[in-house]
Design a protein around this motif. Structure first.
Motif, mmCIF file in Angstrom:
data_model
loop_
_atom_site.group_PDB
_atom_site.id
_atom_site.type_symbol
_atom_site.label_atom_id
_atom_site.label_comp_id
_atom_site.label_asym_id
_atom_site.label_seq_id
_atom_site.Cartn_x
_atom_site.Cartn_y
_atom_site.Cartn_z
ATOM 1 N N LEU A 317 -20.962 103.841 -30.610
ATOM 2 C CA LEU A 317 -22.509 103.356 -30.354
ATOM 3 C C LEU A 317 -23.296 104.583 -31.344
ATOM 4 N N GLN A 318 -22.724 105.677 -31.418
ATOM 5 C CA GLN A 318 -23.658 106.579 -31.866
ATOM 6 C C GLN A 318 -23.686 106.294 -33.551
ATOM 7 N N MET A 319 -22.503 105.928 -33.930
ATOM 8 C CA MET A 319 -22.466 105.766 -35.521
ATOM 9 C C MET A 319 -23.576 104.438 -35.598
ATOM 10 N N SER A 320 -23.670 103.516 -34.605
ATOM 11 C CA SER A 320 -24.485 102.289 -34.746
ATOM 12 C C SER A 320 -25.878 102.824 -34.671
ATOM 13 N N LEU A 321 -26.202 103.647 -33.603
ATOM 14 C CA LEU A 321 -27.435 103.814 -33.306
ATOM 15 C C LEU A 321 -28.027 105.021 -34.149
ATOM 16 N N HIS A 322 -27.179 105.991 -34.553
ATOM 17 C CA HIS A 322 -27.729 107.240 -35.222
ATOM 18 C C HIS A 322 -28.431 108.054 -34.123
ATOM 19 N N ASP A 323 -27.736 108.083 -33.148
ATOM 20 C CA ASP A 323 -28.576 108.681 -31.817
ATOM 21 C C ASP A 323 -28.127 110.008 -31.601
ATOM 22 N N SER A 324 -29.300 111.172 -31.851
ATOM 23 C CA SER A 324 -29.035 112.618 -31.830
ATOM 24 C C SER A 324 -28.705 112.990 -30.399
ATOM 25 N N GLU A 325 -29.128 112.058 -29.232
ATOM 26 C CA GLU A 325 -28.778 112.620 -27.937
ATOM 27 C C GLU A 325 -27.212 112.374 -27.766
ATOM 28 N N LEU A 326 -26.825 111.316 -28.200
ATOM 29 C CA LEU A 326 -25.564 110.934 -27.796
ATOM 30 C C LEU A 326 -24.542 111.974 -28.447
ATOM 31 N N GLN A 327 -24.723 112.505 -29.972
ATOM 32 C CA GLN A 327 -24.213 113.121 -30.687
ATOM 33 C C GLN A 327 -24.202 114.670 -29.775
ATOM 34 N N SER A 328 -25.279 114.855 -29.346
ATOM 35 C CA SER A 328 -25.307 116.300 -28.581
ATOM 36 C C SER A 328 -24.399 116.226 -27.243
ATOM 37 N N MET A 329 -24.460 115.033 -26.763
ATOM 38 C CA MET A 329 -23.317 115.021 -25.535
ATOM 39 C C MET A 329 -21.931 115.193 -25.814
ATOM 40 N N LEU A 330 -21.625 114.448 -27.250
ATOM 41 C CA LEU A 330 -20.402 114.464 -27.614
ATOM 42 C C LEU A 330 -19.951 116.047 -27.946
ATOM 43 N N ASN A 331 -20.952 116.901 -28.586
ATOM 44 C CA ASN A 331 -20.619 118.166 -29.055
ATOM 45 C C ASN A 331 -20.460 118.982 -27.904
ATOM 46 N N ALA A 332 -21.284 118.721 -26.899
ATOM 47 C CA ALA A 332 -21.282 119.550 -25.571
ATOM 48 C C ALA A 332 -20.133 119.400 -24.775
ATOM 49 N N GLY A 333 -19.152 118.202 -25.011
ATOM 50 C CA GLY A 333 -17.963 118.010 -24.239
ATOM 51 C C GLY A 333 -18.380 117.142 -22.857
ATOM 52 N N GLU A 334 -19.535 116.557 -22.787
ATOM 53 C CA GLU A 334 -19.994 116.139 -21.485
ATOM 54 C C GLU A 334 -19.193 114.937 -21.148
ATOM 55 N N LEU A 335 -18.598 114.329 -22.203
ATOM 56 C CA LEU A 335 -17.846 113.098 -21.860
ATOM 57 C C LEU A 335 -16.228 113.314 -22.040
ATOM 58 N N ASP A 336 -15.962 114.522 -22.280
ATOM 59 C CA ASP A 336 -14.627 114.735 -22.410
ATOM 60 C C ASP A 336 -13.873 114.503 -21.054
ATOM 61 N N GLY A 337 -12.790 113.749 -21.137
ATOM 62 C CA GLY A 337 -11.848 113.154 -19.922
ATOM 63 C C GLY A 337 -12.568 111.970 -19.197
ATOM 64 N N VAL A 338 -13.554 111.487 -19.738
ATOM 65 C CA VAL A 338 -14.449 110.374 -18.986
ATOM 66 C C VAL A 338 -13.548 109.071 -19.359
ATOM 67 N N SER A 339 -13.050 108.275 -18.494
ATOM 68 C CA SER A 339 -12.375 107.015 -18.581
ATOM 69 C C SER A 339 -13.267 105.858 -17.718
ATOM 70 N N MET A 340 -12.987 104.732 -18.159
ATOM 71 C CA MET A 340 -13.728 103.677 -17.491
ATOM 72 C C MET A 340 -12.614 102.376 -17.178
ATOM 73 N N SER A 341 -12.420 102.026 -16.100
ATOM 74 C CA SER A 341 -11.739 100.947 -15.859
ATOM 75 C C SER A 341 -12.507 99.856 -15.359
ATOM 76 N N MET A 342 -12.062 98.543 -15.744
ATOM 77 C CA MET A 342 -12.927 97.240 -15.518
ATOM 78 C C MET A 342 -12.041 96.015 -15.360
ATOM 79 N N ASN A 343 -12.257 95.228 -14.476
ATOM 80 C CA ASN A 343 -11.662 93.759 -14.187
ATOM 81 C C ASN A 343 -12.741 92.862 -13.963
ATOM 82 N N GLY A 344 -12.807 91.628 -14.563
ATOM 83 C CA GLY A 344 -13.990 90.883 -14.107
ATOM 84 C C GLY A 344 -13.524 89.504 -14.744
ATOM 85 N N LYS A 345 -14.559 88.434 -14.633
ATOM 86 C CA LYS A 345 -14.516 87.087 -15.194
ATOM 87 C C LYS A 345 -15.767 86.563 -15.877
#
Length: 424
Positions: A317-345
């Motif tokens: 997403l960050q590469m598509s949006l060039h979003d500095s906020e998302l980049q700062s979150m990645l640099n800060a490690g706020e999303l390390d270890g975050v996973s998402m499961s999904m099932n649906g129709k």
């Protein structure tokens, strides 16, 4: 923390646009039964999995030269395996049907507690009456559960492309959300809420969203009504003002939101390539047949899977949006270890290939390294889409244009030169 929740709320709008932790096993070995290591290897080999990180530590009872080492490392990397509380994986111990069910269910985004029940109901998989799993049963279960319909994937990718071309539409979303608290906050139990949203989309004029959120508090239930506009002029929100006795007030939140209108439009345009990325090996797609309605034939498509490293998706997403906020979150490690499961129709009109309805269950787990007092978020969501390319007008109210502009939220501290690792 605020930035994380802001990202989550913006992701709701973006959506409208577009291991085994086991109980003690039977120690009795049966020469005809499958071991845990054999099953882990069978799954990894079937999916042709390998770890993206060769430095992932192996369990204490799995040596580097074990025939199961590469498979176990790959499943740890995918957040499928947790092992036992003592840090062992016991690869030579007979695997139970509950443990095998957990592994398959986690690939498919199903709850551990419902693994065997959901595997039987959704995929016709049953491990029989025995506690242990026989090799033939395991082979059949793996091939039945972890299968992708390539024709459906291609057809759905064409559908996403058509969806991204639409100039206008309306959507109605209903969400039931449970926030699982962690740490000291866990004593308060879970937080539950419901959200009803109406979304109006016009590619040139903007996006309007009206939300009604039920916020339960001890002894009473409180309902909060909010309105959002994402427009070329900025991002505006109408919400209750506690300092004014709860009376609704308009705010200009352009500096607080991670996504503005232009970024959301860029996300819309890049959604096809992003969905193609998810289709590679993260999700499993099935043709569930068709349904006749008053408006025609709808093809029903099942989607099951797990994003094992959410940071990788946000990087896309960050590469598509060039979003500095998302980049700062990645640099800060706020999303390390975050996973998402999904099932649906998905219900997709066969003549237009446009999505008309979705039902999904999502579970976000923040991981043990998270600094937030949150273990995870579970959400059940339904959405219906109408009025494709029909007149949908987005008009920003005058009182919104005059709203005070809230200051930008503090950025996460970037890595400084003194914090950077020094060369030897």
């Amino acid at each position: 923390m605020k930035r994380t929740f802001t990202l989550a709320s913006a992701a709701i709008v973006a959506l409208s646009l577009t291991a085994a932790s086991v109980s003690a096993a039977d120690e009795t070995q049966d020469s005809s039964s499958l071991t845990r290591g054999q099953f882990f290897k069978q799954v990894a080999d079937y999916l042709n999995l390998s770890s993206s990180d060769a430095n992932i530590p192996l369990p204490s009872d799995v040596p580097a030269d074990s025939p199961y080492a590469a498979s176990i490392r790959a499943l740890i990397d995918r957040h499928i395996l947790d092992g036992y509380p003592d840090g062992t994986f016991r690869p030579d111990q007979t695997i139970t049907k509950q443990e095998a069910g957990y592994v398959l269910a986690r690939f498919l985004g199903l709850k551990d507690s419902e693994a065997l029940e959901q595997l039987k109901e959704k995929f016709g998989i049953s491990f029989g009456e025995m506690t242990n799993v026989l090799p033939d049963e395991a082979k059949q279960a793996v091939e039945s559960a972890l299968v992708n319909d390539e024709d459906v994937k291609k057809w759905l990718l064409d559908s996403y492309a058509k969806q991204a071309e639409q100039q206008t539409y309306k959507a109605r979303m209903d969400q039931d959300i449970t926030v699982r608290l962690a740490g000291l906050a866990a004593a308060a139990g879970e937080l539950n809420t419901t959200v009803q949203s109406d979304v109006y989309f016009n590619r040139t004029e903007g996006i309007y969203m009206r939300m009604q959120m039920a916020v339960p508090i001890p002894g009473q239930a409180q309902s909060i009504d909010m309105e959002h506009y994402w427009t070329p002029e900025g991002v505006y929100m109408k919400a209750p003002d506690a300092s004014a006795g709860g009376e609704a007030k308009w705010y200009n939140v352009s500096k607080q939101m991670p996504y503005g209108f232009e970024e959301l439009m860029m996300l819309q345009e890049s959604s096809v390539s992003l969905n193609a990325t998810l289709m590679n090996d993260l999700f499993f797609y099935r043709d569930l047949g068709t349904e006749q309605t008053s408006s025609g034939t709808k093809r029903i498509i099942g989607i099951y899977g797990k994003i094992h490293d959410y940071a990788d998706i946000v990087k896309s997403l960050q590469m598509s949006l060039h979003d500095s906020e998302l980049q700062s979150m990645l640099n800060a490690g706020e999303l390390d270890g975050v996973s998402m499961s999904m099932n649906g129709k998905l219900w997709v009109d066969e003549s237009t290939q446009l999505i008309e309805k979705t039902e999904a269950f999502l579970s976000i787990d923040y991981g043990s390294s998270s600094s937030l007092p949150i273990e995870g978020i579970d959400m059940t969501m339904t959405a219906e889409y109408t009025d494709y390319n029909e007149p949908v007008s987005i008009v920003l109210p005058e009182e919104a244009k005059q709203a005070e502009e809230l200051p930008a939220m503090p950025a996460s501290p970037e890595t400084t030169e003194s914090d950077a690792p020094q060369a030897e």
